[in-house]
Design a protein around this motif. Structure first.
Motif, PDB file in Angstrom:
ATOM      1  N   TRP A 124     -10.592   2.882  -1.435  1.00  0.00           N
ATOM      2  CA  TRP A 124      -9.854   1.633  -0.827  1.00  0.00           C
ATOM      3  C   TRP A 124      -9.604   0.625  -1.973  1.00  0.00           C
ATOM      4  O   TRP A 124      -8.656  -0.237  -2.043  1.00  0.00           O
ATOM      5  CB  TRP A 124     -10.732   0.937   0.162  1.00  0.00           C
ATOM      6  N   THR A 125     -10.485   0.495  -3.106  1.00  0.00           N
ATOM      7  CA  THR A 125     -10.508  -0.158  -4.003  1.00  0.00           C
ATOM      8  C   THR A 125      -9.270   0.008  -4.832  1.00  0.00           C
ATOM      9  O   THR A 125      -8.521  -0.770  -5.262  1.00  0.00           O
ATOM     10  CB  THR A 125     -11.753  -0.206  -4.924  1.00  0.00           C
ATOM     11  N   LYS A 126      -9.133   1.354  -5.024  1.00  0.00           N
ATOM     12  CA  LYS A 126      -7.858   1.908  -5.816  1.00  0.00           C
ATOM     13  C   LYS A 126      -6.539   1.469  -5.291  1.00  0.00           C
ATOM     14  O   LYS A 126      -5.842   0.964  -5.699  1.00  0.00           O
ATOM     15  CB  LYS A 126      -7.840   3.391  -6.066  1.00  0.00           C
ATOM     16  N   SER A 127      -6.938   1.824  -4.011  1.00  0.00           N
ATOM     17  CA  SER A 127      -5.474   1.577  -3.157  1.00  0.00           C
ATOM     18  C   SER A 127      -5.068   0.093  -3.125  1.00  0.00           C
ATOM     19  O   SER A 127      -4.006  -0.229  -3.219  1.00  0.00           O
ATOM     20  CB  SER A 127      -5.663   1.896  -1.587  1.00  0.00           C
ATOM     21  N   GLN A 128      -6.257  -0.777  -2.962  1.00  0.00           N
ATOM     22  CA  GLN A 128      -5.854  -2.169  -2.901  1.00  0.00           C
ATOM     23  C   GLN A 128      -5.223  -2.644  -4.233  1.00  0.00           C
ATOM     24  O   GLN A 128      -4.219  -3.408  -4.421  1.00  0.00           O
ATOM     25  CB  GLN A 128      -7.185  -3.170  -2.791  1.00  0.00           C
ATOM     26  N   LEU A 129      -5.794  -2.242  -5.490  1.00  0.00           N
ATOM     27  CA  LEU A 129      -5.383  -2.294  -6.667  1.00  0.00           C
ATOM     28  C   LEU A 129      -3.973  -2.059  -6.977  1.00  0.00           C
ATOM     29  O   LEU A 129      -3.176  -2.648  -7.809  1.00  0.00           O
ATOM     30  CB  LEU A 129      -6.343  -1.605  -7.764  1.00  0.00           C
ATOM     31  N   ARG A 130      -3.466  -0.923  -6.294  1.00  0.00           N
ATOM     32  CA  ARG A 130      -2.070  -0.445  -6.394  1.00  0.00           C
ATOM     33  C   ARG A 130      -1.213  -1.204  -5.380  1.00  0.00           C
ATOM     34  O   ARG A 130      -0.044  -0.867  -5.337  1.00  0.00           O
ATOM     35  CB  ARG A 130      -1.857   0.968  -5.906  1.00  0.00           C
ATOM     36  N   GLY A 131      -1.690  -2.077  -4.627  1.00  0.00           N
ATOM     37  CA  GLY A 131      -0.829  -2.866  -3.758  1.00  0.00           C
ATOM     38  C   GLY A 131      -0.540  -2.009  -2.540  1.00  0.00           C
ATOM     39  O   GLY A 131       0.312  -2.262  -1.935  1.00  0.00           O
ATOM     40  N   ARG A 132      -1.410  -1.221  -2.044  1.00  0.00           N
ATOM     41  CA  ARG A 132      -1.132  -0.343  -0.939  1.00  0.00           C
ATOM     42  C   ARG A 132      -2.189  -0.486   0.224  1.00  0.00           C
ATOM     43  O   ARG A 132      -2.368   0.207   1.020  1.00  0.00           O
ATOM     44  CB  ARG A 132      -1.018   1.217  -1.378  1.00  0.00           C
ATOM     45  N   GLY A 133      -2.623  -1.618   0.193  1.00  0.00           N
ATOM     46  CA  GLY A 133      -3.635  -2.181   1.445  1.00  0.00           C
ATOM     47  C   GLY A 133      -5.199  -1.793   1.021  1.00  0.00           C
ATOM     48  O   GLY A 133      -5.369  -0.761   0.348  1.00  0.00           O
ATOM     49  N   GLY A 134      -6.103  -2.504   1.521  1.00  0.00           N
ATOM     50  CA  GLY A 134      -7.302  -2.223   1.510  1.00  0.00           C
ATOM     51  C   GLY A 134      -8.293  -1.960   2.883  1.00  0.00           C
ATOM     52  O   GLY A 134      -7.332  -1.625   3.707  1.00  0.00           O
ATOM     53  N   CYS A 135      -9.481  -2.066   2.605  1.00  0.00           N
ATOM     54  CA  CYS A 135     -10.123  -1.800   3.837  1.00  0.00           C
ATOM     55  C   CYS A 135     -10.373  -2.596   4.898  1.00  0.00           C
ATOM     56  O   CYS A 135      -9.814  -3.727   4.818  1.00  0.00           O
ATOM     57  CB  CYS A 135     -11.675  -1.234   3.263  1.00  0.00           C
ATOM     58  N   TYR A 136     -11.112  -2.442   6.022  1.00  0.00           N
ATOM     59  CA  TYR A 136     -11.257  -3.319   7.196  1.00  0.00           C
ATOM     60  C   TYR A 136     -11.590  -4.764   6.698  1.00  0.00           C
ATOM     61  O   TYR A 136     -11.426  -5.752   7.031  1.00  0.00           O
ATOM     62  CB  TYR A 136     -11.992  -2.699   8.009  1.00  0.00           C
ATOM     63  N   LYS A 137     -12.533  -4.750   5.487  1.00  0.00           N
ATOM     64  CA  LYS A 137     -13.158  -6.045   5.120  1.00  0.00           C
ATOM     65  C   LYS A 137     -12.002  -6.951   4.666  1.00  0.00           C
ATOM     66  O   LYS A 137     -12.301  -8.075   4.709  1.00  0.00           O
ATOM     67  CB  LYS A 137     -13.978  -5.703   3.931  1.00  0.00           C
ATOM     68  N   HIS A 138     -10.933  -6.268   3.862  1.00  0.00           N
ATOM     69  CA  HIS A 138      -9.900  -7.209   3.570  1.00  0.00           C
ATOM     70  C   HIS A 138      -9.015  -7.575   4.922  1.00  0.00           C
ATOM     71  O   HIS A 138      -8.774  -8.758   5.025  1.00  0.00           O
ATOM     72  CB  HIS A 138      -9.090  -6.473   2.790  1.00  0.00           C
ATOM     73  N   SER A 139      -8.739  -6.598   5.662  1.00  0.00           N
ATOM     74  CA  SER A 139      -7.762  -6.943   6.865  1.00  0.00           C
ATOM     75  C   SER A 139      -8.345  -7.854   7.886  1.00  0.00           C
ATOM     76  O   SER A 139      -7.675  -8.613   8.303  1.00  0.00           O
ATOM     77  CB  SER A 139      -7.545  -5.478   7.360  1.00  0.00           C
ATOM     78  N   PHE A 140      -9.464  -7.440   8.094  1.00  0.00           N
ATOM     79  CA  PHE A 140     -10.212  -8.615   9.116  1.00  0.00           C
ATOM     80  C   PHE A 140     -10.826  -9.636   8.785  1.00  0.00           C
ATOM     81  O   PHE A 140     -10.606 -10.900   9.364  1.00  0.00           O
ATOM     82  CB  PHE A 140     -11.260  -7.672   9.916  1.00  0.00           C
ATOM     83  N   TYR A 141     -11.417  -9.600   7.450  1.00  0.00           N
ATOM     84  CA  TYR A 141     -12.213 -10.755   7.188  1.00  0.00           C
ATOM     85  C   TYR A 141     -11.629 -11.492   5.843  1.00  0.00           C
ATOM     86  O   TYR A 141     -12.110 -12.511   5.383  1.00  0.00           O
ATOM     87  CB  TYR A 141     -13.835 -10.665   6.844  1.00  0.00           C
ATOM     88  N   GLY A 142     -10.695 -10.851   5.145  1.00  0.00           N
ATOM     89  CA  GLY A 142      -9.955 -11.693   3.928  1.00  0.00           C
ATOM     90  C   GLY A 142     -11.011 -11.085   2.748  1.00  0.00           C
ATOM     91  O   GLY A 142     -10.637 -11.731   1.637  1.00  0.00           O
ATOM     92  N   ILE A 143     -11.647 -10.363   2.864  1.00  0.00           N
ATOM     93  CA  ILE A 143     -12.735 -10.126   1.739  1.00  0.00           C
ATOM     94  C   ILE A 143     -12.314  -9.465   0.514  1.00  0.00           C
ATOM     95  O   ILE A 143     -11.494  -8.116   0.909  1.00  0.00           O
ATOM     96  CB  ILE A 143     -14.061  -9.636   2.052  1.00  0.00           C
ATOM     97  N   GLU A 144     -11.927  -9.912  -0.730  1.00  0.00           N
ATOM     98  CA  GLU A 144     -11.357  -9.107  -1.647  1.00  0.00           C
ATOM     99  C   GLU A 144     -12.163  -8.577  -2.538  1.00  0.00           C
ATOM    100  O   GLU A 144     -12.516  -8.973  -3.433  1.00  0.00           O
ATOM    101  CB  GLU A 144     -10.221 -10.048  -2.431  1.00  0.00           C
ATOM    102  N   SER A 145     -12.881  -7.496  -1.885  1.00  0.00           N
ATOM    103  CA  SER A 145     -13.864  -6.740  -2.616  1.00  0.00           C
ATOM    104  C   SER A 145     -13.355  -5.768  -3.884  1.00  0.00           C
ATOM    105  O   SER A 145     -14.121  -5.611  -4.778  1.00  0.00           O
ATOM    106  CB  SER A 145     -14.698  -5.596  -1.847  1.00  0.00           C
ATOM    107  N   HIS A 146     -12.058  -5.698  -3.877  1.00  0.00           N
ATOM    108  CA  HIS A 146     -11.520  -5.182  -5.287  1.00  0.00           C
ATOM    109  C   HIS A 146     -11.495  -6.322  -6.386  1.00  0.00           C
ATOM    110  O   HIS A 146     -11.311  -5.597  -7.556  1.00  0.00           O
ATOM    111  CB  HIS A 146     -10.167  -4.547  -4.997  1.00  0.00           C
ATOM    112  N   ARG A 147     -11.918  -7.278  -6.190  1.00  0.00           N
ATOM    113  CA  ARG A 147     -11.584  -8.328  -7.282  1.00  0.00           C
ATOM    114  C   ARG A 147     -12.809  -8.511  -8.231  1.00  0.00           C
ATOM    115  O   ARG A 147     -14.102  -8.419  -7.345  1.00  0.00           O
ATOM    116  CB  ARG A 147     -11.110  -9.840  -6.802  1.00  0.00           C
TER     117      ARG A 147
END
Ligand SMILES: Cc1cc2nc3c(=O)[nH]c(=O)nc-3n(C[C@H](O)[C@H](O)[C@H](O)COP(=O)(O)O)c2cc1C
Length: 329
Positions: free
Chosen positions: A306-329
């Protein structure tokens, strides 16, 4: 010739001699180092593409039977190496595609002396939670047991144990274990029948083997279980559902680990400097197969998908979707 030019010539000759001597010395040192270096390449498995026919034998019964099967295989153009486990590096099992084993049982159902290391390796690997069930996933196998029914509870224990452990390590059993009985069990007839079935399976091509189905009877196929090491993230469940279509170079690099690149003798789960290695070659191979990078001699690390996916701009995991947590940063 003037005295100064003679001096210059002599100095040049001396310099050339010293340089030659220096390089000759260095070259000898390098050769010596390479000859004795522990990093020298270990011998490769001589025939990784050939099947292996192991005999686990003390007084020769299993060996004789294995020789008979070997002759039958050869006469059917099926190329197998006849192998004494005593001379085999068990680490190479992960490279084998086809393994046949004729195994006898001895006191209390234990293996003959010559096969102890081989059996221990399989046993330890199967019981090591870090190794997982993918180690022998490319391997298809069948086992024939040689024993005596008079030993009741330990009748053919080695063969049955081998079959179980190999399955636990991900190998696919193409024929259920056949238990030969040396005491009144018509061993030769039973073995001949098993041998013919093995040859028939092999001659029928890869399909049946791939499916793990033999003449309509379902063979026991490798037990699949989750990889034992997980990413340092709690997103695994979602990762299992979403399989990325993109193949990561990083993941490709993780495939096909070279077990020879590590010092097998020293690190095969043995004690070194009073400490047991945490990442043995077997565990290393298993982790690398799953795309992990090994850190030192103790840890395996893999970036969360999910971190890789987020870094490529293809969406992240539930933590990002539901709570806005940007764990890839
Ligand atoms: C001391 C002794 C212990 C044995 N223990 C077992 C046993 O626990 N289970 C079994 O199935 N057979 C047992 N057997 C039978 C052997 O497996 C049998 O003799 C076999 O033919 C040996 O095969 P090998 O010559 O290939 O080693 C035992 C035999 C002896 C002599």
């Amino acid at each position: 010739m003037s005295s100064s030019s003679i001096r210059a010539h002599l100095a040049l000759v001396a310099l050339l001699s010293a340089t030659t001597f220096y390089f000759a010395y260095k070259s000898r040192r390098l050769n010596k180092f390479l000859r004795h270096s522990e990093y020298r390449k270990k011998p490769e498995n001589p025939n990784p593409n050939k099947g292996k026919l192991f005999f686990i034998s003390q007084t020769g019964t299993s060996k004789t039977l294995a020789k008979r099967l070997h002759a039958l295989l050869t006469s059917n153009d099926l190329l197998f190496d006849l192998v004494d486990p005593q001379t085999y590096e068990p680490e190479d099992l992960s490279k084998e595609a086809l393994v046949l084993i004729v195994a006898s049982s001895w006191e209390d159902g234990k293996p003959p002396e010559a096969a102890k290391f081989f059996m221990n390796w399989i046993d330890e690997s199967a019981n090591d939670f870090r190794v997982g069930s993918l180690l022998l996933s490319n391997c298809k196998f069948a086992v024939f047991g040689v024993g005596s029914k008079s030993y009741e509870k330990t009748f053919n224990m080695v063969a049955k144990d081998l079959s179980k452990k190999m399955r636990e390590l991900g190998a696919g059993e193409v024929l259920p274990v056949v238990e030969g009985d040396v005491d009144g069990g018509e061993l030769d007839v039973v073995f001949e029948d098993w041998s013919k079935r093995v040859v028939a399976i092999l001659k029928s091509g890869g399909d049946r083997l791939e499916n793990g189905i033999v003449n309509g009877e379902a063979s026991i196929v490798g037990v699949e279980s989750d990889p034992v090491y997980h990413e340092y993230d709690d997103d695994e469940e979602e990762e299992d559902v979403v399989e990325s279509e993109m193949v990561d170079l990083e993941d490709i690099a993780g495939k096909g680990p070279s077990r020879r690149s590590v010092n097998v003798a020293e690190t095969n789960g043995k004690v070194k400097d009073g400490k047991r290695d945490m990442v043995t070659p077997v565990i290393r191979a298993s982790l690398e197969k799953q795309g992990y990078k090994i850190i030192g001699s103790h840890s395996g690390v893999k970036i969360c998908r999910w971190t890789k996916s987020q870094l490529r701009g293809r969406g992240g995991c539930y933590k990002h979707s539901f709570y806005g947590i940007e764990s890839h940063r």
